[in-house]
Design an enzyme around this catalytic site. Structure first.
Site, PDB file in Angstrom:
ATOM      1  N   LYS A 160       6.450 -10.405 -18.743  1.00  0.00           N
ATOM      2  CA  LYS A 160       6.251  -9.085 -19.051  1.00  0.00           C
ATOM      3  C   LYS A 160       4.681  -9.197 -19.818  1.00  0.00           C
ATOM      4  O   LYS A 160       4.067  -8.214 -19.551  1.00  0.00           O
ATOM      5  CB  LYS A 160       7.140  -8.342 -19.960  1.00  0.00           C
ATOM      6  N   HIS A 187       9.421 -32.650 -23.638  1.00  0.00           N
ATOM      7  CA  HIS A 187       8.887 -33.298 -22.640  1.00  0.00           C
ATOM      8  C   HIS A 187       7.628 -32.758 -22.107  1.00  0.00           C
ATOM      9  O   HIS A 187       7.386 -32.561 -20.839  1.00  0.00           O
ATOM     10  CB  HIS A 187      10.194 -33.252 -21.381  1.00  0.00           C
ATOM     11  N   ARG A 246       1.520   1.312  -5.840  1.00  0.00           N
ATOM     12  CA  ARG A 246       1.626   0.481  -4.733  1.00  0.00           C
ATOM     13  C   ARG A 246       0.321  -0.106  -4.326  1.00  0.00           C
ATOM     14  O   ARG A 246       0.313  -1.152  -3.716  1.00  0.00           O
ATOM     15  CB  ARG A 246       2.407   1.192  -3.645  1.00  0.00           C
ATOM     16  N   ASN A 278       0.041  -0.327   6.511  1.00  0.00           N
ATOM     17  CA  ASN A 278       0.690  -1.136   5.276  1.00  0.00           C
ATOM     18  C   ASN A 278       1.212  -2.568   5.970  1.00  0.00           C
ATOM     19  O   ASN A 278       2.055  -2.535   6.686  1.00  0.00           O
ATOM     20  CB  ASN A 278       1.864  -0.483   4.461  1.00  0.00           C
ATOM     21  N   GLY A 279       0.556  -3.613   5.568  1.00  0.00           N
ATOM     22  CA  GLY A 279       0.946  -4.963   6.108  1.00  0.00           C
ATOM     23  C   GLY A 279      -0.328  -5.951   6.549  1.00  0.00           C
ATOM     24  O   GLY A 279      -1.197  -5.404   5.971  1.00  0.00           O
ATOM     25  N   GLU A 307      11.383 -14.035 -18.317  1.00  0.00           N
ATOM     26  CA  GLU A 307      11.295 -12.472 -18.174  1.00  0.00           C
ATOM     27  C   GLU A 307      10.315 -12.137 -19.176  1.00  0.00           C
ATOM     28  O   GLU A 307       9.486 -11.343 -19.021  1.00  0.00           O
ATOM     29  CB  GLU A 307      12.499 -11.724 -18.294  1.00  0.00           C
ATOM     30  N   LYS A 347       3.426  -2.395  -7.285  1.00  0.00           N
ATOM     31  CA  LYS A 347       5.100  -2.381  -7.735  1.00  0.00           C
ATOM     32  C   LYS A 347       5.912  -3.309  -6.457  1.00  0.00           C
ATOM     33  O   LYS A 347       6.606  -3.923  -6.892  1.00  0.00           O
ATOM     34  CB  LYS A 347       5.448  -1.131  -7.566  1.00  0.00           C
ATOM     35  N   GLU A 393       1.782 -10.085 -17.174  1.00  0.00           N
ATOM     36  CA  GLU A 393       1.422  -9.157 -16.259  1.00  0.00           C
ATOM     37  C   GLU A 393       0.596  -7.982 -16.825  1.00  0.00           C
ATOM     38  O   GLU A 393      -0.203  -7.300 -15.993  1.00  0.00           O
ATOM     39  CB  GLU A 393       2.652  -8.875 -15.349  1.00  0.00           C
ATOM     40  N   TRP A 420      -3.794  -1.623  -1.487  1.00  0.00           N
ATOM     41  CA  TRP A 420      -3.858  -3.094  -2.243  1.00  0.00           C
ATOM     42  C   TRP A 420      -4.340  -4.112  -1.396  1.00  0.00           C
ATOM     43  O   TRP A 420      -3.937  -4.414  -0.282  1.00  0.00           O
ATOM     44  CB  TRP A 420      -2.394  -3.582  -2.522  1.00  0.00           C
ATOM     45  N   CYS A 438       0.899  -1.052  -0.075  1.00  0.00           N
ATOM     46  CA  CYS A 438       0.002   0.263  -0.117  1.00  0.00           C
ATOM     47  C   CYS A 438       0.982   1.190  -0.094  1.00  0.00           C
ATOM     48  O   CYS A 438       1.904   1.301   0.511  1.00  0.00           O
ATOM     49  CB  CYS A 438      -0.788  -0.084   1.202  1.00  0.00           C
TER      50      CYS A 438
END
Length: 613
Positions: free
Chosen positions: A490, A509, A27, A100-101, A486, A608, A493, A74, A2
């Site tokens: 990208k 496989h 955030r 935040n937490g 990566e 983020k 997300e 968040w 947050c």
């Protein structure tokens, strides 16, 4: 995760807080709100949705005052709706909190308070904090003491900020545990507070970073820091080397695009002052590494999450190839729980853009407890991962606002390359001619990145062909296997297209069963030691009707003849190829997301900095 902002001074707190929240919206953007003391009363404005909803509310029902706190959420406990938005108010209406937490024992505390007659108005874990503070205020304690006593009840890691009409000239903040960053901005006749630096850069660069188990009492003239026993602490004021302009979007449509294009500058900055090209030597002074320490290293464990972990996978290849030190890569959220084997001579290297990632900090704490030497590669100045490490390499990428990390992926790749060279030299495991070649190749990096960016139209053209696909397979081998991981991350997300990355040699496989004309295969087939093996995988893709999109080296006529689309990159020494190979994949993901109408900078369900488990 947050975003938190606080202000006390002579200005209108509403404006300062809202502008700070705008800079922290990356955030968390499930809901937003603020609380100010106006005419001796707490006035709260909050709503579900992004910050624009709060802006509309403030237009229709404005609030003003010289002290206040704000929050972008968040969601963890409780749906992202208005009643669960922060700030949360206590039962008496005299105290308010942003947080935040995660209060890990909140059910127990909620039951205890409910039994005492407290009526909860939200589904959040945060509300137990403000109800506890309210209880202690009613018993006659001041706000700071009420906060300290409340913290004694809480399990988990937190950043907590409180405001009360009983002490209308001050803000009380606390940090509990490694996560939940709290940063104080020191002004002239005013004080600022935030969970991240960008919220305050337009006002001050003088900052105090709260350590775990510390509290701050802020008035317009003073920032008093205490430990959890109430003892005063002399805190260091740091001059932060960022400016407000670097945190602005400027001419770009999105922060992500701006940050993709900033990779030339971020590469230049991370090289600057660290490479002596005349003597062909690497200098990493903040790592606190000398020949004796380097020779004592028996194993390196790189720990990180998400994009940073992919950078670590490249780092493993670089360190083992150049410095010949056994290196492992361990996802931080797994490392902390699996009884890791830390022997004498083990270095644990944490990589984190924010330096506040909860799992990475917990992994560092676990490693330190077991006797490891701690290093970190971190982008955020003054962050916890930077402060607790025995040595650090600042990324020097500058503020990264877009949720999808870009420049904070390529800069640690450069840092890891330089680290590998330095380790090899200190351990006398490299001859001079090889060292000179490795060091001189660093000169090429900014120009090579620029040449990749000059071809952005190729990625946009291919994006038009891919924008309606539902699935995508990414393949890579060796040092560019992490590039596939990566690149897939990208895409998924920010565009919400399902993308799976796989080691190309493992395609037979399992993943080969998925290949058809409806699922594009994106392969990294640059001129590296695995090139011929990648050609074989591409041929197998085409034999099964798959559409092949390939990242390839300039002038590769063979590739051009067998694939459907090519994302060209310049010829580059293969150890540096992950730096250039990822850039067209960043651009491809960006353009696909834009064409699909996705929110590039604030993708759904993401934030983020992951500061909760």
């Amino acid at each position: 995760m947050c975003g938190i902002v606080g202000y006390v001074g002579a200005r209108d707190a509403s404006t300062v807080i809202f502008n700070g929240l705008r800079r922290l919206e990356y955030r968390g953007y499930d809901s937003a709100g603020m609380a100010l003391i106006q005419n001796g009363e707490i006035e709260v404005r909050r709503d579900a949705g992004k910050l624009d909803q709060l802006a509309l509310l403030l237009q229709s029902d404005p609030v003003s005052g010289n002290i206040g706190i704000g929050h972008t959420r968040w969601a963890t406990h409780g749906k992202p709706n208005k009643r669960n938005a922060h700030p949360q108010v206590g039962a008496t209406g005299e105290v308010v909190v942003v947080h935040n937490g995660i209060v890990e024992n909140f059910l127990e505390l909620r039951d205890e308070l409910s039994a005492e007659g407290v009526v909860f108005k939200s589904e959040t874990d945060t509300e137990v904090i403000v109800q506890l503070v309210d209880r202690y205020l009613e018993l006659g304690h001041d706000l700071a003491e009420a906060a300290r006593l409340t913290i004694g009840h809480l399990d988990g890691a937190h950043g907590i900020v409180l405001l009360s009409t009983k002490e209308p000239d001050r803000i009380v903040a606390a940090r509990l545990g490694n996560a939940g960053a709290v940063v104080i901005g020191v002004g002239q006749g005013e004080m600022f507070l935030a969970s991240d630096i960008p919220a305050m850069l337009e006002h001050t660069r003088q900052m105090i970073f709260l350590e775990p188990s510390q509290m701050a009492i802020l008035t317009s003239e003073n920032a008093e820091i205490r430990d959890m026993d109430g003892k005063k602490i002399e805190a260091e004021v740091h001059a932060v080397p960022y400016d407000a302009v670097s945190a602005e979007r400027g001419e770009f449509k999105h922060f992500m695009l701006k940050e993709i294009y900033e990779q030339v500058r971020s590469a230049t900055n991370t090289i600057g002052g660290r490479v002596n090209f005349e003597e062909n030597r690497i200098q990493l002074p903040q790592l606190n590494l000398d020949q004796e320490k380097a020779r004592g290293i028996r194993k390196i464990i790189i720990t990180a999450c998400g994009t940073a972990a992919h950078a670590g996978m490249v780092g493993k290849v670089l360190i083992e190839r150049i410095a010949r030190i056994p290196t492992e890569v361990d996802i931080a959220s797994e490392f902390r729980y699996r009884e890791p084997i830390i022997e004498d001579g083990t270095v644990v290297l944490a990589i984190s853009q924010s330096g506040e990632t909860a799992d990475t900090l917990a992994a560092m704490a676990e490693a330190k407890e077991r006797g490891a030497k701690l290093w970190s590669i971190v982008n955020t100045f003054g962050s916890q991962a930077m402060r607790i490490a025995d040595g650090t390499i600042p990324m020097q990428a500058g503020p990264e606002i877009g949720v999808a990390s870009t420049k904070a992926y390529t800069t640690p790749l450069i840092d890891l390359y330089m680290l590998a060279i330095l380790l090899a030299e200190l351990r006398q495991g490299i001859d001079e001619s090889q060292r000179v070649e490795y060091v001189q190749n660093i000169r090429l990096i900014p120009d090579l990145i620029g040449r990749c960016l000059d071809r952005a139209d190729e990625a946009e053209r291919i994006a038009w062909r891919m924008k309606d696909v539902s699935h995508c397979l990414y393949l890579g081998r060796g040092i560019n296997m992490p590039t596939a991981y990566e690149g897939a991350l990208k895409l998924k997300e920010i565009s919400y297209i399902h993308a799976e990355a796989y080691p190309a040699g493992e395609m037979k496989h399992g993943p080969i069963a998925l290949i058809d004309e409806e699922m594009p295969v994106i392969a990294i087939a640059v001129k590296d030691p695995w090139y011929e093996k990648m050609l074989s995988q591409i041929e197998q893709t085409k034999a099964r009707g798959g559409v092949a999109i390939v990242v390839a080296t300039d002038g590769d006529e063979l590739i051009e003849d067998i694939v459907d689309h090519v994302l060209w990159v310049p010829d580059v020494p293969w150890l540096l190829s992950p730096i250039t190979s990822i850039i067209p994949l960043q651009l491809l993901a960006y353009h696909i997301a834009v064409l699909r109408g996705a929110d590039v900078d604030q993708p759904r369900n993401l934030a983020k900095s992951v500061t909760v488990e």
